[in-house]
Enzyme design. Structure first.
Site, PDB file in Angstrom:
ATOM      1  N   LYS A 107      44.841 -57.238  89.351  1.00 23.35           N
ATOM      2  CA  LYS A 107      44.291 -57.331  88.034  1.00 23.35           C
ATOM      3  C   LYS A 107      42.792 -56.585  88.088  1.00 23.35           C
ATOM      4  CE  LYS A 107      45.635 -62.033  87.637  1.00 23.35           C
ATOM      5  NZ  LYS A 107      45.221 -63.750  87.731  1.00 23.35           N
ATOM      6  N   GLY A 108      42.305 -56.451  89.393  1.00 21.75           N
ATOM      7  CA  GLY A 108      40.977 -55.971  89.408  1.00 21.75           C
ATOM      8  C   GLY A 108      40.679 -54.350  88.724  1.00 21.75           C
TER       9      GLY A 108
ATOM     10  N   GLU B  52      42.675 -47.951  91.320  1.00 18.78           N
ATOM     11  CA  GLU B  52      42.418 -49.189  92.030  1.00 18.78           C
ATOM     12  C   GLU B  52      40.767 -49.626  91.865  1.00 18.78           C
ATOM     13  OE1 GLU B  52      43.379 -51.454  94.672  1.00 18.78           O
ATOM     14  OE2 GLU B  52      44.430 -50.221  96.102  1.00 18.78           O
ATOM     15  N   ASP B  53      40.707 -50.879  92.112  1.00 16.68           N
ATOM     16  CA  ASP B  53      39.180 -51.633  92.069  1.00 16.68           C
ATOM     17  C   ASP B  53      38.626 -51.104  93.453  1.00 16.68           C
ATOM     18  OD1 ASP B  53      40.773 -53.038  93.579  1.00 16.68           O
ATOM     19  OD2 ASP B  53      40.140 -54.959  92.460  1.00 16.68           O
TER      20      ASP B  53
ATOM     21  N   ASP C 218      39.380 -51.748 100.980  1.00 13.14           N
ATOM     22  CA  ASP C 218      38.817 -52.312 101.978  1.00 13.14           C
ATOM     23  C   ASP C 218      39.343 -52.188 103.288  1.00 13.14           C
ATOM     24  OD1 ASP C 218      36.939 -54.620 102.663  1.00 13.14           O
ATOM     25  OD2 ASP C 218      38.692 -55.846 102.428  1.00 13.14           O
TER      26      ASP C 218
ATOM     27  N   LYS D  84      34.939 -49.381 100.726  1.00 16.33           N
ATOM     28  CA  LYS D  84      34.024 -49.952 101.905  1.00 16.33           C
ATOM     29  C   LYS D  84      34.680 -49.525 103.197  1.00 16.33           C
ATOM     30  CE  LYS D  84      34.152 -54.769 100.185  1.00 16.33           C
ATOM     31  NZ  LYS D  84      34.111 -56.149 100.811  1.00 16.33           N
TER      32      LYS D  84
ATOM     33  N   PHE E 246      30.633 -58.730 100.090  1.00 20.95           N
ATOM     34  CA  PHE E 246      31.709 -59.235  99.170  1.00 20.95           C
ATOM     35  C   PHE E 246      31.204 -59.066  97.571  1.00 20.95           C
ATOM     36  CE2 PHE E 246      34.382 -62.265  96.643  1.00 20.95           C
ATOM     37  CZ  PHE E 246      35.480 -61.495  97.074  1.00 20.95           C
ATOM     38  N   VAL E 247      31.774 -58.458  96.967  1.00 22.77           N
ATOM     39  CA  VAL E 247      31.240 -57.830  95.613  1.00 22.77           C
ATOM     40  C   VAL E 247      32.075 -58.539  94.424  1.00 22.77           C
ATOM     41  CG1 VAL E 247      29.928 -55.830  96.463  1.00 22.77           C
ATOM     42  CG2 VAL E 247      32.423 -55.629  95.623  1.00 22.77           C
TER      43      VAL E 247
ATOM     44  N   ASP F  16      36.983 -60.210  91.520  1.00 16.58           N
ATOM     45  CA  ASP F  16      36.747 -61.754  91.210  1.00 16.58           C
ATOM     46  C   ASP F  16      36.422 -62.441  92.349  1.00 16.58           C
ATOM     47  OD1 ASP F  16      39.455 -61.284  92.482  1.00 16.58           O
ATOM     48  OD2 ASP F  16      39.746 -63.430  91.908  1.00 16.58           O
TER      49      ASP F  16
ATOM     50  N   ARG G 167      35.214 -61.795  86.836  1.00 18.85           N
ATOM     51  CA  ARG G 167      35.612 -60.461  86.632  1.00 18.85           C
ATOM     52  C   ARG G 167      35.144 -59.736  85.267  1.00 18.85           C
ATOM     53  NH1 ARG G 167      40.473 -59.536  89.522  1.00 18.85           N
ATOM     54  NH2 ARG G 167      41.749 -61.595  89.671  1.00 18.85           N
TER      55      ARG G 167
HETATM   56  P1  5GP Z   1      42.613 -54.062 101.195  1.00 13.76           P
HETATM   57  O1  5GP Z   1      44.203 -54.171 101.019  1.00 13.76           O
HETATM   58  O2  5GP Z   1      42.210 -52.865 101.055  1.00 13.76           O
HETATM   59  O3  5GP Z   1      42.149 -54.833 102.321  1.00 13.76           O
HETATM   60  O4  5GP Z   1      42.016 -54.856  99.877  1.00 13.76           O
HETATM   61  C1  5GP Z   1      42.199 -54.648  98.510  1.00 13.76           C
HETATM   62  C2  5GP Z   1      41.986 -55.478  97.650  1.00 13.76           C
HETATM   63  O5  5GP Z   1      41.250 -56.640  98.397  1.00 13.76           O
HETATM   64  C3  5GP Z   1      41.203 -55.187  96.460  1.00 13.76           C
HETATM   65  O6  5GP Z   1      42.124 -54.830  95.609  1.00 13.76           O
HETATM   66  C4  5GP Z   1      40.607 -56.398  95.947  1.00 13.76           C
HETATM   67  O7  5GP Z   1      41.381 -57.125  95.232  1.00 13.76           O
HETATM   68  C5  5GP Z   1      40.338 -57.306  97.409  1.00 13.76           C
HETATM   69  N1  5GP Z   1      38.990 -57.087  97.578  1.00 13.76           N
HETATM   70  C6  5GP Z   1      38.341 -56.508  98.920  1.00 13.76           C
HETATM   71  N2  5GP Z   1      37.296 -56.196  98.890  1.00 13.76           N
HETATM   72  C7  5GP Z   1      36.848 -57.060  97.977  1.00 13.76           C
HETATM   73  C8  5GP Z   1      35.346 -57.428  97.488  1.00 13.76           C
HETATM   74  O8  5GP Z   1      34.374 -57.156  98.111  1.00 13.76           O
HETATM   75  N3  5GP Z   1      35.346 -58.375  96.380  1.00 13.76           N
HETATM   76  C9  5GP Z   1      36.417 -58.547  95.626  1.00 13.76           C
HETATM   77  N4  5GP Z   1      36.216 -59.372  94.640  1.00 13.76           N
HETATM   78  N5  5GP Z   1      37.694 -58.159  95.986  1.00 13.76           N
HETATM   79  C10 5GP Z   1      37.617 -57.593  97.071  1.00 13.76           C
END
Ligand code: 5GP
Length: 181
Positions: free
Chosen positions: A42-43, A98-99, A102, A130, A154-155, A161, A167
């Protein structure tokens, strides 16, 4: 400022300005290619809505929902498809919207998924990155366009969210640690 926010990292104006710049770059990249913008829910929703209006070439949109976080602030290490695309991507120029990237797990999963689907190209635009958090097995996972690199915090806000809250904030802020500790 809201009581649960430690610090505003990116104001509404800063987000708007950077999204306009990304829109100009993507307009050049995709002119005449009729890309398929895939919002990762959803992000990615507010970013998608703002970005698509800044891309001045014909395009279409679709949505996918994946989950890697559950309700925690740490990744579970697994990705689950909650909603798949509503159309085939054969021969299409796919652009994931993508939002945040990470650990890189979600992006890696989406790329692997697209490998078997015969898209003409698959690229990603990410509002936030990040890099310090990239896991060792996903070191090479890098979005093609990044709005902002941010520190390992963590943002929330602008689509992001914590337990489905926040959100709707129009900016990106660091969530106070006491909210989740
Ligand atoms: P990844 O698969 O790259 O570890 O993470 C991607 C997903 O983790 C993002 O689409 C998001 O939903 C969540 N995520 C990662 N870091 C953050 C953060 O700092 N804040 C929030 N709200 N969600 C995060």
């Amino acid at each position: 400022m809201e009581s649960f926010i430690e610090e505003v990292l990116l104001s509404k104006e800063a987000l708007q300005q950077r999204i306009q710049e990304l829109g100009r770059e993507l307009t050049q990249e995709y002119a005449g290619k009729r890309p398929l913008l895939v919002c990762v829910l959803k992000g990615g929703m507010p970013f998608m809505a703002a970005l698509m209006q800044e891309i001045a070439t014909e395009l279409s949109i679709d949505f996918m929902a994946v989950s890697s976080y559950g309700n925690q602030t740490q990744s579970s290490g697994e990705v689950e498809i909650l909603k798949d695309l509503s159309q085939p991507v054969t021969g299409r120029h796919v652009l994931f919207v993508e939002d945040i990237v990470d650990t890189g797990l979600t992006l890696k999963y989406l790329y692997n998924l697209m490998d078997s689907r015969d898209a003409a190209s698959v690229k990603t635009v990410c509002l936030l990155d990040k890099p310090a958090r990239r896991s060792p097995q996903h070191q090479g996972v890098q979005p093609d366009w990044v709005g902002f690199e941010i520190p390992d915090e963590f943002v929330v806000g602008f689509g992001l969210d914590y337990q489905e809250r926040y959100r709707n904030l129009p900016y990106i802020g660091v969530l106070k640690h006491e909210i989740y500790e």
